[in-house]
Write a protein that holds these residues in place. Structure first.
Motif, PDB file in Angstrom:
ATOM      1  N   VAL A  57       0.799  -1.226   0.000  1.00 24.72           N
ATOM      2  CA  VAL A  57       0.000   0.000   0.000  1.00 24.72           C
ATOM      3  C   VAL A  57       0.833   1.279   0.000  1.00 24.72           C
ATOM      4  O   VAL A  57       0.336   2.349  -0.338  1.00 24.72           O
ATOM      5  CB  VAL A  57      -1.021   0.038   1.161  1.00 24.72           C
ATOM      6  N   LEU A  58       2.101   1.179   0.389  1.00 22.01           N
ATOM      7  CA  LEU A  58       2.951   2.380   0.376  1.00 22.01           C
ATOM      8  C   LEU A  58       3.271   2.804  -1.056  1.00 22.01           C
ATOM      9  O   LEU A  58       3.391   1.961  -1.947  1.00 22.01           O
ATOM     10  CB  LEU A  58       4.267   2.104   1.114  1.00 22.01           C
ATOM     11  N   PRO A  59       3.442   4.086  -1.284  1.00 23.34           N
ATOM     12  CA  PRO A  59       3.845   4.543  -2.616  1.00 23.34           C
ATOM     13  C   PRO A  59       5.221   3.976  -2.976  1.00 23.34           C
ATOM     14  O   PRO A  59       6.082   3.812  -2.111  1.00 23.34           O
ATOM     15  CB  PRO A  59       3.931   6.065  -2.478  1.00 23.34           C
ATOM     16  N   SER A  79      -7.638   6.809   1.680  1.00 17.81           N
ATOM     17  CA  SER A  79      -8.321   6.363   0.457  1.00 17.81           C
ATOM     18  C   SER A  79      -7.315   5.967  -0.615  1.00 17.81           C
ATOM     19  O   SER A  79      -7.526   4.996  -1.350  1.00 17.81           O
ATOM     20  CB  SER A  79      -9.244   7.459  -0.080  1.00 17.81           C
ATOM     21  N   ASP A  80      -6.221   6.715  -0.721  1.00 15.13           N
ATOM     22  CA  ASP A  80      -5.165   6.360  -1.674  1.00 15.13           C
ATOM     23  C   ASP A  80      -4.585   4.981  -1.345  1.00 15.13           C
ATOM     24  O   ASP A  80      -4.351   4.159  -2.232  1.00 15.13           O
ATOM     25  CB  ASP A  80      -4.034   7.391  -1.652  1.00 15.13           C
ATOM     26  N   LEU A  81      -4.349   4.753  -0.061  1.00 17.74           N
ATOM     27  CA  LEU A  81      -3.788   3.483   0.369  1.00 17.74           C
ATOM     28  C   LEU A  81      -4.766   2.338   0.125  1.00 17.74           C
ATOM     29  O   LEU A  81      -4.379   1.258  -0.326  1.00 17.74           O
ATOM     30  CB  LEU A  81      -3.395   3.545   1.841  1.00 17.74           C
ATOM     31  N   LYS A  82      -6.042   2.590   0.394  1.00 17.28           N
ATOM     32  CA  LYS A  82      -7.052   1.560   0.168  1.00 17.28           C
ATOM     33  C   LYS A  82      -7.167   1.234  -1.320  1.00 17.28           C
ATOM     34  O   LYS A  82      -7.316   0.067  -1.700  1.00 17.28           O
ATOM     35  CB  LYS A  82      -8.413   1.985   0.709  1.00 17.28           C
ATOM     36  N   GLU A  83      -7.063   2.229  -2.166  1.00 12.41           N
ATOM     37  CA  GLU A  83      -7.103   1.986  -3.613  1.00 12.41           C
ATOM     38  C   GLU A  83      -5.926   1.107  -4.032  1.00 12.41           C
ATOM     39  O   GLU A  83      -6.078   0.190  -4.843  1.00 12.41           O
ATOM     40  CB  GLU A  83      -7.094   3.305  -4.390  1.00 12.41           C
ATOM     41  N   ARG A  84      -4.761   1.369  -3.476  1.00 11.57           N
ATOM     42  CA  ARG A  84      -3.586   0.555  -3.796  1.00 11.57           C
ATOM     43  C   ARG A  84      -3.790  -0.882  -3.299  1.00 11.57           C
ATOM     44  O   ARG A  84      -3.398  -1.832  -3.963  1.00 11.57           O
ATOM     45  CB  ARG A  84      -2.331   1.178  -3.175  1.00 11.57           C
ATOM     46  N   PHE A  85      -4.431  -1.027  -2.138  1.00  7.65           N
ATOM     47  CA  PHE A  85      -4.742  -2.365  -1.620  1.00  7.65           C
ATOM     48  C   PHE A  85      -5.697  -3.090  -2.565  1.00  7.65           C
ATOM     49  O   PHE A  85      -5.515  -4.274  -2.855  1.00  7.65           O
ATOM     50  CB  PHE A  85      -5.346  -2.285  -0.213  1.00  7.65           C
ATOM     51  N   ARG A  86      -6.696  -2.396  -3.048  1.00  9.67           N
ATOM     52  CA  ARG A  86      -7.671  -3.004  -3.975  1.00  9.67           C
ATOM     53  C   ARG A  86      -6.987  -3.536  -5.236  1.00  9.67           C
ATOM     54  O   ARG A  86      -7.428  -4.523  -5.813  1.00  9.67           O
ATOM     55  CB  ARG A  86      -8.750  -2.000  -4.355  1.00  9.67           C
TER      56      ARG A  86
END
Length: 150
Positions: A57-59, A79-86
């Motif tokens: 999830v980290l950039p 939300s950015d992190l959750k999108e990366r998780f998705r």
């Protein structure tokens, strides 16, 4: 006393084909730092843990080898992190499970077991000598309970 007397037998395990989402649910529901991964025969393969979740999830800029030492300029939201998780939640945990984990046979003496736990700073798999069968896991919690109840 030995490793077998400290371990929690029959721990919750994951399969290398389990999804990152499945593993994350087990980890979060039980507040584990990591879970052992075994094949269909119960052979220990490695562990999947929260560090893998963070890595996913980290950039990418925050994870560069020999790169950034200060990431305070990166501004992201949950939300950015959750999108990366998705983006990775349906991928297999085998893509980032840790395979180079120190294991102990069940007859490892008490002090050697505790010394290994101290040096690893993570739960230790207890594996049957001469095979790869996972017998149990030793965590700080298991050890703490045994010491306090002695």
């Amino acid at each position: 006393m030995n490793a077998a007397s400290l371990m929690k037998p029959d721990p919750i395990t994951l399969s290398p084909d389990d999804s990152i989402s499945t593993a994350a649910k087990f980890i979060m529901a039980n507040r584990y730092r990591s879970l052992p991964v075994v094949d269909a025969d119960g052979c220990f393969l490695g562990v999947f843990g929260v560090n893998c979740l963070l890595k996913k999830v980290l950039p990418k800029a925050a994870l560069m080898d020999d790169g950034l030492t200060n990431v305070s300029f990166i501004h992201e939201t949950l939300s950015d992190l959750k999108e990366r998780f998705r983006e990775v939640e349906n991928e297999s945990i085998s893509m980032c499970m840790q395979r180079d984990i120190r294991t102990l046979p069940p007859d490892t003496p008490l002090i050697e077991t505790l010394h290994t736990l101290y040096n690893n700073r993570a739960s230790i798999p207890v594996v049957e000598e001469g095979s790869c069968k996972l017998l149990g896991m030793i965590s700080y919690w298991n050890v703490g309970e045994k010491i306090l109840s002695a």
